[in-house]
Design a protein around this motif. Structure first.
Motif, short mmCIF file in Angstrom:
data_model
loop_
_atom_site.label_atom_id
_atom_site.label_comp_id
_atom_site.label_asym_id
_atom_site.label_seq_id
_atom_site.Cartn_x
_atom_site.Cartn_y
_atom_site.Cartn_z
N PRO A 60 0.89 17.92 10.01
CA PRO A 60 1.14 16.49 9.80
C PRO A 60 1.66 15.75 11.02
CG PRO A 60 2.78 17.83 8.66
CD PRO A 60 1.76 18.77 9.20
N TYR A 97 -3.32 10.01 11.65
CA TYR A 97 -2.51 11.18 11.26
C TYR A 97 -2.98 11.65 9.89
CZ TYR A 97 0.58 10.79 15.21
OH TYR A 97 1.08 10.81 16.49
N SER A 108 -1.61 12.14 7.16
CA SER A 108 -1.11 11.39 6.00
C SER A 108 -1.91 10.12 5.75
CB SER A 108 0.36 11.04 6.21
OG SER A 108 0.49 10.24 7.35
N GLN A 109 -2.72 9.71 6.74
CA GLN A 109 -3.49 8.49 6.56
C GLN A 109 -4.91 8.77 6.06
OE1 GLN A 109 -2.48 7.63 10.76
NE2 GLN A 109 -2.13 5.55 10.09
N LEU A 113 1.43 25.65 5.20
CA LEU A 113 1.20 25.06 6.51
C LEU A 113 1.43 26.10 7.61
CD1 LEU A 113 0.32 22.22 6.89
CD2 LEU A 113 2.67 21.56 7.34
N LEU A 168 8.40 19.91 12.64
CA LEU A 168 8.48 19.44 11.27
C LEU A 168 9.91 19.47 10.75
CD1 LEU A 168 5.24 21.06 9.82
CD2 LEU A 168 5.64 18.68 10.42
N GLN A 207 4.42 6.88 12.98
CA GLN A 207 3.01 7.27 13.03
C GLN A 207 2.70 8.54 12.26
OE1 GLN A 207 2.04 7.54 17.14
NE2 GLN A 207 2.21 5.35 17.47
N ASP A 208 3.70 9.41 12.20
CA ASP A 208 3.41 10.68 11.53
C ASP A 208 3.66 10.61 10.03
OD1 ASP A 208 6.08 10.49 11.69
OD2 ASP A 208 6.37 12.17 13.04
N GLY A 209 3.76 9.41 9.52
CA GLY A 209 3.72 9.16 8.08
C GLY A 209 4.65 10.01 7.26
N GLY A 210 4.06 10.98 6.58
CA GLY A 210 4.78 11.79 5.60
C GLY A 210 6.10 12.36 6.10
N ARG A 211 6.17 12.68 7.39
CA ARG A 211 7.33 13.37 7.90
C ARG A 211 8.53 12.44 8.02
NH1 ARG A 211 8.90 15.51 13.29
NH2 ARG A 211 7.36 14.16 14.18
N SER A 241 3.34 4.79 6.50
CA SER A 241 2.41 5.31 7.48
C SER A 241 1.37 4.27 7.91
CB SER A 241 1.71 6.53 6.93
OG SER A 241 1.02 6.18 5.75
N HIS A 280 1.00 2.23 11.41
CA HIS A 280 0.31 2.66 12.63
C HIS A 280 -1.08 2.03 12.66
CE1 HIS A 280 -1.30 5.11 15.76
NE2 HIS A 280 -2.23 5.56 14.96
#
Lengths: 318, 260
Positions: free
Chosen positions: A88, A132, A134-135, B148, B170, B246-250, B255, B258
């Motif tokens: 991610p 990314y 998640s997108q 993962l 992460l 930018q890395d959204g979920g993290r 998200s 971006h």
């Protein structure tokens, strides 16, 4: 060629694989299928040594996987998993370039390769490369997962329920894309699924497993036509004759004779469809045959109930 | 939105200037304290200057926090590796138990062994500061999806590549949050160091308590609080810079922010 030779694997005291032997021929898709706990995913992970067997051998091109350095082995085998497993914190481009980077490829090479692969899997390279994970939608992430596995151009692909987390409509699209991709690339693929329809659609060969044993190893038509025991019969289901029709293409069984079909018939079937679809459409009309059309909607001929019945009878008798 | 954020910036600048003047300008401090404590005759602690005490305080905190973060992080990484995993339950249990200790108790236990002054205080702050970093390093790494990690291994990453390129990136957010907690706690706890002669902002607080001078206590407490708030703000800025949306979920941000 990948060979499983009397492979045994224990989880604690549970015998997950009980002497599994089968071969995976080069350049075609071998599907491992069976109910959950049958050992199909375990078998897959023995190939890239995410698991080690307790007995027996797994060989790639005649060489035991144990004799490879484990990272080298894995970098030479594409690995696609359910819900993609994309990292991610990396962009799509960096995810695709992961294995080439581990192999020491430079940045320009990786970027070009990532853009090429995005093109190949049908995602617009320039709008997707810097996104990314998640997108992405589930289907897009899964496509990127396939692209990542292909990036270092490995001869072997392992796919562990690759389309399992995608909704049914998208799953069929992904399956069809995978089939046409495979036609071009001719990889040696081991594909794990519990979905028989998926197996019948993508497989060149099916290995049916139950409780850590191989029950039957056969072409899909053969498995559906002649399931080898009671379990196999139950697993393929009472509609196996219908499923089997899904393996045959209309273009192979149609007649060129167009005299008995009316060009204004509303119901027709594309030449690229399967006999299963053709049958379904014939059953919806009073006639016992319907026209076959090409992609440009021109009539090529007709397909009859009789032709379908003859194709199905070939092996559906037990 | 823009007007609001510039208002926040202005507020910060004003607060920063007021705080700076309070610490470095004796006359400014005296003026403020005179307003707040009109009955107190001795407003300014004369034995040690406030900037000097602040300097001592910062070096106590900086030294102990850097050491504690390094130790907590290393230990956390070690017990989540396959070679150290056997120690994980033990370390987790000890760490949770140790966290119930009040910091004063640690100091009280440390000084008979280590003596008076700067070094035993650093040692006590170090021991106490390890725990949040250790806990968050373990939790951060353990919370990385096992699928993962298997995916990363399956692509052919070596164990150290899995650590550096998958687990740590992460877990970074959680680990940094642990360091943040550790440092903030240490800034407050370091004031107690004055009781065993370590200097720092505790000096003026203790003096105020002994002489029943609220202005002294206030001076030390406000300065320590200011340092804690500034540090907290600094960490939140750092997090925004390094864990961008930018890395959204993290990062937990939206998200879709971006683009291009």
């Amino acid at each position: 060629m990948i060979e499983f030779d009397r492979v045994v694997k224990y989880y604690g005291t549970h015998r997950a694989l009980d002497g599994v032997t089968f071969t995976v021929p080069d350049g075609c898709v071998t599907v491992l299928i069976g109910p959950s706990g049958c050992g199909k995913s375990t078998s897959l992970k023995l190939v890239n040594r995410l698991l080690e067997p307790d007995d027996g051998y797994v060989r790639v091109d005649g060489r035991p996987v144990k004799s490879f350095a484990v990272e080298e082995l894995r970098r030479g085998i594409g690995y696609v998993i359910q819900s993609a497993g994309l990292l991610p914190h990396m962009t799509v481009q960096d995810n695709i370039g992961l294995v080439p980077r581990l192999l020491g490829r430079d940045k320009t090479w990786r970027r070009t390769r990532a853009l090429d692969l995005l093109e190949l899997i049908g995602l617009d390279p320039h709008s997707y490369a810097r996104k990314y994970p998640s997108q992405l939608s589930g289907g897009e992430a899964q496509r990127v997962g396939v692209a990542r596995a292909l990036a270092a151009n490995p001869p072997v692909l392992l796919m562990d329920e690759p389309f399992g987390a995608v909704d049914p409509l998208n799953r069929e699209t992904l399956q069809n894309e995978f089939i046409s991709l495979q036609r071009k690339l001719k990889k040696t693929v081991i594909f794990v699924t519990h979905d028989l329809d998926e197996a019948v659609r993508v497989a060149d060969r099916i290995v049916l497993m139950q409780d850590g044993l191989v029950i039957q190893e056969a072409a899909p038509e053969e498995l559906l036509g002649h399931p080898s025991n009671a379990f196999a019969r139950e697993f393929v289901g009472t509609d196996r004759a219908l499923k089997r029709l899904g393996r045959f293409s209309v273009s192979d069984y149609m007649s060129q004779d167009t005299s008995r079909v009316e060009s204004e018939d509303h119901t027709s079937v594309p030449a690229s469809a399967t006999l299963r679809e053709a049958l379904s459409r014939i059953l919806a009309v009073p006639s016992d045959q319907i026209p076959v059309r090409d992609a440009q909607n021109r009539i090529l001929g007709s397909i009859s109930l009789e032709a379908i019945r003859r194709a199905g009878y070939g092996g559906a008798s037990t | 939105m823009k007007a609001r954020s510039s208002l926040i910036v202005v507020t910060f600048i004003v607060l920063f200037l007021v705080f700076g003047s309070f610490v470095f300008s004796v006359s400014f401090r005296a003026t403020i304290l005179r307003v707040l404590f009109p009955a107190t005759r001795e407003l300014i602690y004369l034995r040690t200057g406030l900037p000097h005490m602040l300097g001592e305080h910062l070096s106590l905190v900086l030294l102990s926090s850097v050491l504690a973060s390094l130790a907590g992080f290393s230990l956390g990484v070690f017990v989540t590796r396959s070679c150290g995993r056997d120690f994980l339950p033990l370390v987790r249990g000890l760490s949770n138990f140790a966290q119930t200790f009040p910091p004063v108790a640690i100091l009280a236990l440390a000084f008979p062994v280590l003596g008076f002054g700067f070094r035993p205080t650093v040692a006590a702050l170090f021991a106490f500061g390890i725990l949040p970093v250790l806990n968050n390093t373990i939790e951060g790494i353990e919370s990385v999806d096992a699928g993962l990690i298997e995916a990363a291994q399956g692509q052919g990453m070596t164990p150290s590549q899995v650590l550096l390129q998958t687990e740590l990136p992460l877990a970074a957010r959680v680990i940094v949050a642990g360091i943040r907690t550790s440092v903030i706690i240490n800034i407050g706890t370091a004031t107690i160091g004055a009781t065993i002669g370590a200097g720092g902002l505790g000096t003026v607080i203790i003096a105020g308590l002994v002489r029943n001078n609220t202005a002294f206590v206030f001076t030390g407490a406000v300065t320590a609080a200011g340092v804690a708030l500034a540090t907290d703000w600094l960490f939140s800025r750092l997090e925004q810079v390094f864990f961008n949306p930018q890395d959204g979920g993290r990062s937990g941000h939206d998200s879709t922010r971006h683009s291009s």
